[in-house]
Design a protein around this motif. Structure first.
Motif, mmCIF file in Angstrom:
data_model
loop_
_atom_site.group_PDB
_atom_site.id
_atom_site.type_symbol
_atom_site.label_atom_id
_atom_site.label_comp_id
_atom_site.label_asym_id
_atom_site.label_seq_id
_atom_site.Cartn_x
_atom_site.Cartn_y
_atom_site.Cartn_z
ATOM 1 N N TRP A 79 0.814 -1.213 0.000
ATOM 2 C CA TRP A 79 0.000 0.000 0.000
ATOM 3 C C TRP A 79 0.849 1.266 0.000
ATOM 4 C CZ3 TRP A 79 0.014 3.787 3.774
ATOM 5 C CH2 TRP A 79 0.625 3.460 4.995
ATOM 6 N N ARG A 80 2.083 1.163 0.510
ATOM 7 C CA ARG A 80 2.968 2.330 0.539
ATOM 8 C C ARG A 80 3.544 2.657 -0.836
ATOM 9 N NH1 ARG A 80 5.050 4.598 4.858
ATOM 10 N NH2 ARG A 80 7.049 4.869 3.830
ATOM 11 N N GLN A 86 0.594 7.546 -2.513
ATOM 12 C CA GLN A 86 1.546 7.677 -1.407
ATOM 13 C C GLN A 86 2.826 8.394 -1.844
ATOM 14 O OE1 GLN A 86 1.044 6.663 1.896
ATOM 15 N NE2 GLN A 86 -1.070 6.424 1.197
ATOM 16 N N PRO A 94 5.499 7.438 -3.733
ATOM 17 C CA PRO A 94 6.639 6.644 -3.286
ATOM 18 C C PRO A 94 7.901 6.877 -4.108
ATOM 19 C CG PRO A 94 5.271 5.333 -4.737
ATOM 20 C CD PRO A 94 4.579 6.665 -4.596
ATOM 21 N N ASP A 106 -1.353 7.722 6.822
ATOM 22 C CA ASP A 106 -0.221 6.900 7.242
ATOM 23 C C ASP A 106 -0.590 5.434 7.399
ATOM 24 O OD1 ASP A 106 1.533 9.053 7.329
ATOM 25 O OD2 ASP A 106 0.966 9.568 9.391
ATOM 26 N N GLU A 107 -1.779 5.067 6.986
ATOM 27 C CA GLU A 107 -2.211 3.683 7.036
ATOM 28 C C GLU A 107 -3.070 3.399 5.819
ATOM 29 O OE1 GLU A 107 -6.068 4.446 9.974
ATOM 30 O OE2 GLU A 107 -4.229 3.531 10.759
ATOM 31 N N GLU A 112 10.871 -0.888 -1.811
ATOM 32 C CA GLU A 112 10.752 0.533 -1.512
ATOM 33 C C GLU A 112 12.138 1.154 -1.468
ATOM 34 O OE1 GLU A 112 8.676 3.554 1.755
ATOM 35 O OE2 GLU A 112 8.680 1.390 2.101
#
Length: 323
Positions: free
Chosen positions: A22-23, A28, A30, A121-122, A198
């Motif tokens: 999900w990040r 987000q 990324p 943040d979630e 990531e």
């Protein structure tokens, strides 16, 4: 991987960490390596021709993206640089950059795709709820995640960037699911993409280090002379090189040693940073040949000129180690 921000005194380090799905979503913002690109602007994506290797003509694969906003510039509140490369080992020759593609995308804080407020943040249950959706209705290739203008003529569900990826997906299992009428947006192709991770970016924290230019305090002799004294010269070489030539060679070696020492001291501050060892995370090694490079340096527009939601090609320099 190390990078320099607009403030040339600040160096940012990149560290590869295990991906949390999900990040890595576009909403987000990324920085990531491998997998499919998490596009910033969802309109005006680079097309198949723009993402084809200039040497073999095959579709390039997503390598990495770095989120590099310029908050003080209104139209660069969000800014990401995307790097793609060819999967064909034969296209990698010494200092040849034609197997790479780089694009920059940037958006103001208030835009058509994402909330004005920072992302949560979630994870949210509703993926679309994390942003404003996709007003452009862009369809992506289910093999590589790039723009997919082609569609399977049978199921009308699967989109592709090229015939190559359509054939690849057909062999990987779409033939069965398509014939059975169960067209899906998921693909069985896993070997084309690089492993997804990531990319965590942190600023360099300088520490006191020994100055490589400083000579040993206990010595009163010039560095070049010290180097000459420590060289054992075979008889055949002493017959060919005079004293001046020997001193010149020793001085050259001494300067190279200083540069290398400075390099080692600088990277010792953050020994886990992703530099050329990024290759270790891509699973590209084979017994005989491999995708390879020394350093990839990306240069972008100094002014980050307004792109109007379009992806702008930038310049990449591939520098290999000399042999």
């Amino acid at each position: 991987m190390a990078g320099v921000t607009r403030d040339s005194s600040v160096v940012q380090f990149g560290f590869v960490e295990e991906a949390v799905e999900w990040r890595l979503r576009s909403s987000q913002f990324p920085s990531k390596v491998g997998g499919k690109p998490s596009w910033l602007s969802l309109c005006e994506l680079p097309g198949p021709e723009e993402l084809s290797c200039e040497l073999c003509g095959q579709p390039c694969v997503f390598l990495l993206q770095v989120y590099a906003p310029v908050p003080e510039k209104a139209d660069c509140f969000h800014r990401t640089v995307f790097v793609f490369c060819c999967r064909n080992v034969a296209c990698y020759s010494f200092n040849d950059r034609r197997s790479f593609k780089v694009f920059r995308s940037q958006l103001p804080r208030r835009n058509d795709f994402y909330s004005y407020d920072p992302p949560p943040d979630e994870p949210l249950d509703d993926v679309e709820g994390e942003g404003l959706g996709n007003p452009c209705g862009v369809e992506l290739c289910r093999v590589c995640g790039c723009l997919g203008p082609k569609i399977c003529s049978r199921c009308h569900v699967a989109h592709y960037c090229s015939k190559d990826h359509q054939v690849m997906d057909w062999k990987a299992g779409h033939k069965k699911s398509c014939v059975e009428g169960g067209g899906s947006k998921e693909t069985g192709v896993s070997t084309f993409l690089f492993p997804e991770n990531e990319l965590v970016v942190e600023p360099e924290e300088m520490q006191p280090a020994t100055d490589p230019e400083r000579e040993p305090e206990s010595s009163t002799e010039p560095a070049a002379q010290l180097a000459v004294d420590n060289i054992t010269v075979p008889d055949f070489a002493s017959n060919c090189l005079d004293e001046k030539e020997l001193e010149a060679m020793a001085k050259s070696e001494s300067e190279e040693d200083k540069v290398f020492q400075h390099f080692k001291q600088r990277i010792a501050i953050e020994p886990e940073q992703v530099m050329p060892q990024l290759l270790n995370h891509l699973n590209v090694d084979t017994l005989d040949t491999s995708i390879d490079w020394g350093t990839l340096a990306v240069y972008t527009c100094a002014e980050s000129c307004d792109t109007d939601n379009k992806y702008v090609p930038e310049f990449l320099w591939k520098q290999d180690y000399s042999h």
